[in-house]
Structure formats: C-alpha cells, structure tokens
Design a protein around this motif. Structure first.
Motif, PDB file in Angstrom:
ATOM      1  N   GLN A   1       7.846   3.107 -12.184  1.00  0.00           N
ATOM      2  CA  GLN A   1       8.992   2.355 -11.656  1.00  0.00           C
ATOM      3  C   GLN A   1       8.718   1.888 -10.228  1.00  0.00           C
ATOM      4  OE1 GLN A   1      12.574   4.679 -11.688  1.00  0.00           O
ATOM      5  NE2 GLN A   1      13.803   3.118 -10.683  1.00  0.00           N
ATOM      6  N   THR A   2       8.070   2.721  -9.436  1.00  0.00           N
ATOM      7  CA  THR A   2       7.755   2.377  -8.046  1.00  0.00           C
ATOM      8  C   THR A   2       6.836   1.162  -7.972  1.00  0.00           C
ATOM      9  OG1 THR A   2       8.004   4.687  -7.368  1.00  0.00           O
ATOM     10  CG2 THR A   2       6.706   3.272  -5.921  1.00  0.00           C
ATOM     11  N   LEU A   3       5.981   0.999  -8.967  1.00  0.00           N
ATOM     12  CA  LEU A   3       5.014  -0.105  -8.938  1.00  0.00           C
ATOM     13  C   LEU A   3       5.593  -1.436  -9.408  1.00  0.00           C
ATOM     14  CD1 LEU A   3       1.868   1.725 -10.374  1.00  0.00           C
ATOM     15  CD2 LEU A   3       2.292   1.092  -7.995  1.00  0.00           C
ATOM     16  N   GLU A   4       6.705  -1.406 -10.095  1.00  0.00           N
ATOM     17  CA  GLU A   4       7.248  -2.635 -10.681  1.00  0.00           C
ATOM     18  C   GLU A   4       7.413  -3.773  -9.665  1.00  0.00           C
ATOM     19  OE1 GLU A   4       7.818  -3.851 -13.799  1.00  0.00           O
ATOM     20  OE2 GLU A   4       6.552  -2.117 -14.238  1.00  0.00           O
TER      21      GLU A   4
ATOM     22  N   GLN B   1      -4.559  -2.968 -17.749  1.00  0.00           N
ATOM     23  CA  GLN B   1      -3.792  -3.738 -16.763  1.00  0.00           C
ATOM     24  C   GLN B   1      -4.536  -3.776 -15.423  1.00  0.00           C
ATOM     25  OE1 GLN B   1       0.280  -2.300 -16.467  1.00  0.00           O
ATOM     26  NE2 GLN B   1       0.395  -2.035 -18.680  1.00  0.00           N
ATOM     27  N   ALA B   2      -5.079  -2.626 -15.030  1.00  0.00           N
ATOM     28  CA  ALA B   2      -5.839  -2.576 -13.775  1.00  0.00           C
ATOM     29  C   ALA B   2      -7.058  -3.482 -13.848  1.00  0.00           C
ATOM     30  CB  ALA B   2      -6.251  -1.139 -13.479  1.00  0.00           C
ATOM     31  N   ALA B   3      -7.742  -3.483 -14.994  1.00  0.00           N
ATOM     32  CA  ALA B   3      -8.940  -4.314 -15.147  1.00  0.00           C
ATOM     33  C   ALA B   3      -8.610  -5.793 -14.985  1.00  0.00           C
ATOM     34  CB  ALA B   3      -9.575  -4.053 -16.518  1.00  0.00           C
ATOM     35  N   GLU B   4      -7.500  -6.230 -15.562  1.00  0.00           N
ATOM     36  CA  GLU B   4      -7.104  -7.639 -15.437  1.00  0.00           C
ATOM     37  C   GLU B   4      -6.809  -7.990 -13.984  1.00  0.00           C
ATOM     38  OE1 GLU B   4      -7.297 -10.080 -17.549  1.00  0.00           O
ATOM     39  OE2 GLU B   4      -8.201  -8.643 -18.923  1.00  0.00           O
TER      40      GLU B   4
ATOM     41  N   ASP C   1       0.817  -1.211   0.000  1.00  0.00           N
ATOM     42  CA  ASP C   1       0.000   0.000   0.000  1.00  0.00           C
ATOM     43  C   ASP C   1       0.851   1.262   0.000  1.00  0.00           C
ATOM     44  OD1 ASP C   1      -2.930  -0.930   0.269  1.00  0.00           O
ATOM     45  OD2 ASP C   1      -1.832  -2.156   1.707  1.00  0.00           O
ATOM     46  N   ALA C   2       1.997   1.190   0.667  1.00  0.00           N
ATOM     47  CA  ALA C   2       2.891   2.345   0.670  1.00  0.00           C
ATOM     48  C   ALA C   2       3.419   2.600  -0.741  1.00  0.00           C
ATOM     49  CB  ALA C   2       4.039   2.121   1.644  1.00  0.00           C
ATOM     50  N   ARG C   3       3.802   1.556  -1.441  1.00  0.00           N
ATOM     51  CA  ARG C   3       4.275   1.732  -2.816  1.00  0.00           C
ATOM     52  C   ARG C   3       3.157   2.227  -3.736  1.00  0.00           C
ATOM     53  NH1 ARG C   3       8.954   0.534  -4.818  1.00  0.00           N
ATOM     54  NH2 ARG C   3      10.534  -0.520  -3.540  1.00  0.00           N
ATOM     55  N   SER C   4       1.976   1.688  -3.573  1.00  0.00           N
ATOM     56  CA  SER C   4       0.832   2.104  -4.381  1.00  0.00           C
ATOM     57  C   SER C   4       0.560   3.599  -4.195  1.00  0.00           C
ATOM     58  CB  SER C   4      -0.399   1.288  -3.981  1.00  0.00           C
ATOM     59  OG  SER C   4      -1.551   1.753  -4.629  1.00  0.00           O
ATOM     60  N   THR C   5       0.532   4.037  -2.955  1.00  0.00           N
ATOM     61  CA  THR C   5       0.263   5.444  -2.665  1.00  0.00           C
ATOM     62  C   THR C   5       1.419   6.330  -3.107  1.00  0.00           C
ATOM     63  OG1 THR C   5      -0.999   4.696  -0.739  1.00  0.00           O
ATOM     64  CG2 THR C   5      -0.478   7.033  -0.850  1.00  0.00           C
ATOM     65  N   LEU C   6       2.648   5.833  -2.966  1.00  0.00           N
ATOM     66  CA  LEU C   6       3.815   6.594  -3.411  1.00  0.00           C
ATOM     67  C   LEU C   6       3.758   6.816  -4.927  1.00  0.00           C
ATOM     68  CD1 LEU C   6       6.548   7.905  -2.833  1.00  0.00           C
ATOM     69  CD2 LEU C   6       7.599   5.628  -2.990  1.00  0.00           C
ATOM     70  N   ALA C   7       3.356   5.805  -5.673  1.00  0.00           N
ATOM     71  CA  ALA C   7       3.250   5.967  -7.131  1.00  0.00           C
ATOM     72  C   ALA C   7       2.247   7.058  -7.495  1.00  0.00           C
ATOM     73  CB  ALA C   7       2.847   4.640  -7.778  1.00  0.00           C
TER      74      ALA C   7
ATOM     75  N   LEU D   1      -1.830  -2.736  -6.344  1.00  0.00           N
ATOM     76  CA  LEU D   1      -1.325  -2.459  -7.688  1.00  0.00           C
ATOM     77  C   LEU D   1      -2.470  -2.047  -8.609  1.00  0.00           C
ATOM     78  CD1 LEU D   1       0.968  -2.438  -9.745  1.00  0.00           C
ATOM     79  CD2 LEU D   1       0.617  -4.903 -10.070  1.00  0.00           C
ATOM     80  N   ALA D   2      -3.586  -2.750  -8.530  1.00  0.00           N
ATOM     81  CA  ALA D   2      -4.742  -2.412  -9.367  1.00  0.00           C
ATOM     82  C   ALA D   2      -5.226  -0.997  -9.083  1.00  0.00           C
ATOM     83  CB  ALA D   2      -5.874  -3.410  -9.122  1.00  0.00           C
ATOM     84  N   ARG D   3      -5.253  -0.625  -7.804  1.00  0.00           N
ATOM     85  CA  ARG D   3      -5.730   0.714  -7.440  1.00  0.00           C
ATOM     86  C   ARG D   3      -4.810   1.805  -7.968  1.00  0.00           C
ATOM     87  NH1 ARG D   3      -7.019  -2.090  -1.735  1.00  0.00           N
ATOM     88  NH2 ARG D   3      -9.184  -2.622  -2.177  1.00  0.00           N
ATOM     89  N   ALA D   4      -3.519   1.571  -7.871  1.00  0.00           N
ATOM     90  CA  ALA D   4      -2.572   2.569  -8.376  1.00  0.00           C
ATOM     91  C   ALA D   4      -2.659   2.678  -9.896  1.00  0.00           C
ATOM     92  CB  ALA D   4      -1.153   2.214  -7.950  1.00  0.00           C
TER      93      ALA D   4
END
Length: 759
Positions: A261-264, A295-298, A241-247, A276-279
């Motif tokens: 890059q942050t989400l990779e 990508q989010a939909a999948e 969640d921290a990475r998701s929000t950071l992105a 990841l989907a939320r970001a």
C-alpha cells in the motif's frame, strides 16, 4: 539545490568543498577592470549583478580565464547548477588543472546522476595534484558509492577512516556501506557519526532507516520514516526514497499488505521509477513472489531506456532482477558481460556471468564448477562482493555438490543471504547426509525469510520421503496443499504427494493427481512430463509411444530445470544411442543421478565394453553409498552378459541389506537368465512378501511359470495381474496381449485352431 541519491534514497552531500571554491587567488589589481567589477559584486553577494558583469567581461575578453571562472562561481552561488556545470567545464577546457573548477565539478557531481562520473573524474585529477586533499577524497568516495563502484569507494574510505575521521567522512561511509548491503558496518559508522553530536540529515535519512530495519529494528525505522513523511514541508526528492524504504521496513515488520500500500503512490510518479523498482525487487525476493519481481524488472527496463548513462549500480541492480526470471536471463547476461569488460577485476561480476552462461546452456556444469572454484578461492575480501557472489550462487538449482565448501565459507564470512542455508540443505540431501540436511533447513527456518518460505516445507517433505518416512512426507505435502500457496508450490506438493502414493503402490490415486494437475494447468511442462512418466511406469503406453512423446516434449521445452520426473522417465526407458546427448546433458546438471548414468553406461557398453568398465570404476570411486555402486555394477554386468559378476554385486547388497527389494528382484532376474528357475522363484516370492501388491513382480512370476512350461499356472497368474490392474483402473495392454498369446499357443498345442483363423 536539487540533490540526488542512489538505491536507498536521496543522500545529501557528505562534504563541503566551499573552502576549495573560494575566489581565485589572482590579485584584483592584476585583473582587467571588467573582471574586477564582477568579483567585487560577487563579494558583496550581488550574485545576479555579478553574472551580468562577468558575461559582459567575456564579451570583451573571450579568452579571460578569470572571467570564465568568476561566471561559473556566480552561477553556482545563484543555484543555477546546470549553467555552473557547463561554465566550469569551459574553465577546464582552458586550464585542465584548475583546482577551483575541479573541486566545484566534484561537488556538483553529487547533484545529478548524470554528473556523477564527471565529478569522480574531476576529483581524481584533483587528488593527483593534491593526494592529501581530504575533502576531495571524501566527496569522491561518496560519488563512487552512488555509482555502485564499491571497491573504489571503500578504498577511499579505508584511508579516510584510518585515523580521526571527520563527521562528514563517517556519514558518507555509513551511507555507502548501507548501499552495498553491509548493514552491520553501516550501523557502526552511523553510531560513530551520531556520537559526534550531530543529527542525521535528510540526505542520509533513508540509508539510516534501512540500516535500522535490516539490523533488527524495523519498528524504529517505520516511526522515523512516517514522522518524516508527515512533516509540513518534505523535500520532493526525499519522498520516493522514503516511501521505498518504508515499504521495505513494513515487510521486515511482517506487514506486507501495508508495504504494498505504501508503494502505490509511487506508481504514478515519473521520478520514482528506481525507488519503486528497488522496493519491489527487495519485497519480491523476500516473499519469493515472481509477480513482484516481474514488475521490478519492467521498471528497471524502463530506467535503462530513459537514463542516458545509467551507473554501474543501476545496471547491476537491473541485471540482478532480470536474471531471476527465465525470460530475462539473456538480457541480464548481456549487461554482465559488458560490465565484466569494464571491471575485469570484479569477481562478483564474473560469478554472476558464469551462472547465467550455464543456465543459458553456453557452458556446461563441469566447466562452471571449475571456473567458480578458481574464481572464489579465496573468497573476495570485500563484504559487498561476497554478498553479490552469495546471491548469484543461490540461483543455481540444483546447487552443485562440489561447491558446498564455498557455500559454507560464504555463510561463515557473515553474508546476509539466508537462502544459502536452503541450498546447502539441498546439497546434503544429494549426498544423503540426512542429519546435516535437517540442521541446514532448521537454520534456514530460523531466519525471517525461512519462517515464511513454504519451500522449506517442501524440502522437509522430500527429506522424509528419502529417509523412508512416507506417511510423514505425505502429511507434510497435504499440509502444504491445505494452505493458500502459489500455483507453482501447489504443483510441487501435488507431484511430491503423487510420488509418495506411487511408492506406496496406490497408483489409482496417482493417476487422479495428474488428471487434476493437467486440468488446471494443461501447459505446465513439469506436469506434462510427470504424467508421461507415470503413464509409462503403469505400462499404459509403449516404449515407442513414450519415446515419441518425450522427443516432442524436448522439442518444446528445455531439459532445464532438471525436473525429477524427466530423470525418472529417461532412466526408465530402454537405453538408446540416440539419447546419449540427452544423458550427458542431464548428468551435467545432476552428476550423481545413477538412473541416467546406468543408461549411459549401457549405451557405451554396446560399442566399447572396456570404456564402460572404466567409466563404472570412476563412478564407483566417487560413490559415498556402496549399495548404489553395487546396483549399477550389477546392471552393467548384465548388459555385458557377465551374469556371474552381476550375481556377485546383488549378493553383496543383500549381505548388507537382506530385504532390499530392488536387489532381490534384480538377483531373481539374473537367476531367471541363468535358467535357475527354482532360485528365481524363491527370490520373487520374497519380493512379493515384502510388496504383495507389486504387479510387475506378479507378471514376471507368470513368465517364470511359463518358462518352466507350467502353462496353466502362468495363465492363472496373468489373469490375476489383469484383474488387479482393472481394479486399480490401470490400462496396460501388454498383460492382456501376452495372456491372449499364451492362450492361443495353448490351443494350438492341443490341436485347436482359433475360430478367427478358420476362414
């Protein structure tokens, strides 16, 4: 203990119900010795020994409620959450009103997503027994927020925050408001919480950082999250969640590459599907990037398959993302319909469902408008509902003009949906309110989303075209084409520029545009119908060939979205009763399109002239532009054979706008029909003075000469038109065939037989 969170991140429990989970009040002396022994061990802190003692007691006394409750408490203190959850459920099976078990299940409900609903049910039962139990209400509000049941959560928070709230209630409310998208209220509540002197705990960290970023301080959010992720021991549950929000914060700080890059690292983590989907969905919407949204939909599809009982919030998130692509709309609609049955009072769900039903052709545009107006007057009180409604309405393209007051009310209510400005600009363009359209586009471009959205440039280019600034429009399109833009945007710009060149009479360059588009994207449906429309306009294909090609295109493609080139072609083809359903369908999507309305009136007039006149009266009554009304009145009068009325309509246009080329040409046609050849010739010459390269008018002038038996003059005119077509690279067999026919007739009149008829 492993804790869970929703949407923005892991959220720590906002309340502590430990006091409610004290040891039962039954006196030790009234308990059997085996049970007393278990509680004694529990009080000394010897938890594992207590577990063994209670298990032994239950073997001796299988119906002992005290022993079962003691075992549940011991499991909970030992951190064996799943065992505790099951043990408390067994307590409730014996005593459905046991307050200790109800409180404990409510607390444990915050540890795992699949326990949230059970926790809410337990706390609701507890609040029926003790309506003033603040701890239970605070925890229930938080769990409702996790589930995305915001209306119920805010009802609890309204009661908790009404007077002297505890810090735990402030913290929980701040997080839930952030989840719902009401960042302004979230910021206020976080400030109140921090004013109590307490630090933001890890569980609320991502909600706090998201609020900072959304309220204009992404740099502070980035610093907070980067510092957290660099800590020596970061809890595993916090990292995704921290990475998701950071992105998301990076994207708001105009650092999209760094955001991606942050989400990779999350792509390889099985526990990071939802973060990841939320970001990706947030980035995809803000960047208007269909690839990210796909990508989010999948990922959401994967979550729906793997989560046993996905919450309301997760299902809504998934449906919202799926609804943004044509391929996912049917799937999204099924989710909305299911949720609407579960939550019939949620108007935001109703709006989402209606929009998709219209897009999928299940209801018409008129029915959609009526139902939306009924559902949204007045707007919902809750900000999260208004936000959801606004997002759903932005998916209507083109936006229905009658909904303009609702779009404007939503903006004035404070929703954070910048794209509403864009949709409002589109409506103003439909209504020819040029100044209002410019103001709305400027407001959109002043938002962060609008600054980077080339769609605003496309709409401005169209605005310039509609106001007659053709070169200014062309320059905007050329500027867009010079940028590295997505292929769909490039196509829109190419088609826009081709329309400008067509209006300027540069038909050869238009043909080159279409050839270029079709070479690069041969299967692009809009390019196909645009080229077909252009070929028909040039006379390169006959009515029959154009109608056959249109029918084939419609067999393979839906008339939605409403491509302007489709309207142009259908409006240009001769009226036919077989296309009446298509006319009606196109008018459903664009009720003010007079080219289609004209063809429909002509079809109706053939079978019921009075019905056509009645429909015309309705059209004229809602027309803001009297000139457009007179045009359609003149054309219908011609269809009905009422040349006097047609003449009157066109003369009214010319009284207001003496150089209106369309009216001059139409009135010339009426005079031609009335056999007033001299008047028709004067009018056509006026048209050619204004548009010297208008080959169609030159061709009609040839017919006018021929009608007056000026054969040689007519032949010279047809030859000039054919030469001009050849110079422009236009292939139009109609002119050549007509010239040959006239020349042959002239030979016959002079007593000559063409050589090919002699044998």
């Amino acid at each position: 203990m492993k804790r869970i969170g929703r949407w923005l991140g892991i959220v720590g429990l906002a309340v502590s119900l430990c006091s409610a989970i004290a040891l039962p009040g039954t006196t030790q002396t009234s308990r059997p010795a085996a049970v007393r022994n278990g509680y004694a061990l529990l009080e000394r802190g010897w938890v594992n020994d207590a577990i063994a003692a209670f298990q032994q007691a239950l073997r001796q006394l299988p119906n002992s409620l005290d022993a079962r409750l003691g075992l549940a408490i011991a499991y909970q203190r030992a951190g064996r959450d799943a065992d505790a959850w099951n043990a408390y459920q067994q307590v409730l099976a014996q005593d459905a009103t046991n307050r200790t078990a109800l409180s404990a299940i409510g607390l444990l409900g915050g540890y795992r997503p699949e326990w949230q609903a059970g926790g809410i049910d337990a706390l609701s039962r507890l609040l029926e027994l003790s309506p003033n139990d603040t701890d239970a209400r605070t925890q229930r509000a938080l769990l409702l927020g996790y589930q995305g049941r915001y209306a119920e959560a805010f009802a609890d928070y309204d009661r908790l925050l009404a007077s002297n709230p505890r810090p735990t209630a402030l913290l929980g409310a701040a997080q839930v408001y952030a989840y719902s998208g009401d960042y302004a209220q979230s910021q206020t509540l976080f400030a109140r919480y921090r004013a109590t002197g307490q630090a933001i705990p890890d569980g609320a960290l991502t909600a706090y950082a998201r609020t900072l970023a959304e309220m204009g301080d992404p740099a502070q959010a980035i610093q907070l999250l980067e510092t957290t992720l660099r800590r020596p021991r970061v809890p595993d549950w916090l990292i995704p969640d921290a990475r998701s929000t950071l992105a998301i914060a990076y994207q708001l700080d105009q650092q999209l590459p760094k955001a991606l890059q942050t989400l990779e690292p999350l792509r390889q983590q099985t526990n990071a599907t939802l973060p990841l989907a939320r970001a990706l969905s947030t980035l995809g919407r803000r960047e208007r990037d269909p690839q990210l949204l796909q990508q989010a939909a999948e990922l959401y599809r994967q979550a729906l398959r793997t989560i046993a009982e996905p919450s309301l919030g997760v299902r809504l998130e998934a449906a919202d993302v799926l609804s943004e692509s044509v391929a996912g709309r049917a799937e999204a609609l099924r989710i909305y319909q299911q949720l609407s049955e579960q939550y019939p009072g949620d108007r935001s769900l109703q709006v989402r469902r209606l929009v998709l039903e219209q897009q999928l052709g299940q209801i018409g545009m008129a029915a959609l408008q009526t139902q939306l107006q009924n559902a949204l007057q007045p707007l919902p009180d809750a900000m999260f509902e208004r936000q959801s409604v606004a997002i759903a309405l932005t998916q209507l393209d083109p936006p229905p003009a009658p909904l303009l007051p609702i779009y404007e009310d939503l903006l004035q209510s404070g929703v954070d949906v910048p794209f509403l400005h864009f949709r409002i600009a589109q409506i103003h363009l439909q209504q020819r309110n040029w100044d209002d359209a410019r103001r709305s586009l400027l407001a959109y471009q002043n938002t962060q989303l609008g600054q980077s959205d080339v769609g605003a440039d496309l709409l401005l280019a169209d605005l310039e075209r509609q106001t007659g600034n053709l070169e200014a429009s062309a320059r905007r399109y050329e500027s867009i084409l010079a940028q590295p833009v997505p292929s769909t945007v490039k196509l829109d710009a190419l088609l826009g520029l081709s329309n400008i060149r067509r209006q300027q009479g540069n038909l050869a360059s238009v043909s080159r545009f279409y050839d270029d588009i079709r070479r690069r994207e041969p299967d692009q449906p809009r390019a196909q119908i645009a080229q077909l429309s252009h070929q028909y306009e040039l006379g390169e294909i006959s009515d029959a060939a154009a109608e056959q090609a249109l029918a084939q295109w419609l067999a393979n493609h839906s008339p939605q979205p409403a491509y302007p080139e489709l309207y142009a072609l259908v409006g240009a083809l001769p009226p036919t009763e077989q296309r009446e359903p298509l006319y009606l369908s196109l008018l459903e999507m664009s009720p003010n399109d007079l080219s289609i309305e004209r063809r429909l009136l002509q079809v109706i007039a053939q079978r019921d002239p009075e019905a056509a006149r009645s429909r015309l009266s309705e059209i004229l009554a809602r027309q803001d532009d009297p000139i457009a009304g007179y045009f359609i009145q003149g054309e219908l009068a011609q269809t009905l054979g009422d040349l006097a009325l047609a003449s009157e309509a066109y003369e009214r246009i010319l009284a207001a706008q003496p150089n209106e080329v369309g009216a001059l040409s139409a009135l010339a046609g009426v005079r031609f029909q009335q056999r007033q050849y001299a008047a028709a010739q004067r009018l056509y010459q006026q048209v050619l003075t204004l548009r010297p390269d208008d080959l169609e008018t030159q061709r009609v002038m040839a017919e006018l000469y021929l009608a007056q038996d000026q054969i040689q003059r007519g032949i010279r005119q047809l030859r000039q038109v054919r030469a001009a077509q050849d110079a422009q690279g236009v292939i139009n067999p109609t002119v050549g065939d007509r010239l040959q026919q006239v020349e042959h007739n002239l030979l016959r009149r002079r007593g000559y037989q063409p050589f090919w008829e002699r044998y």
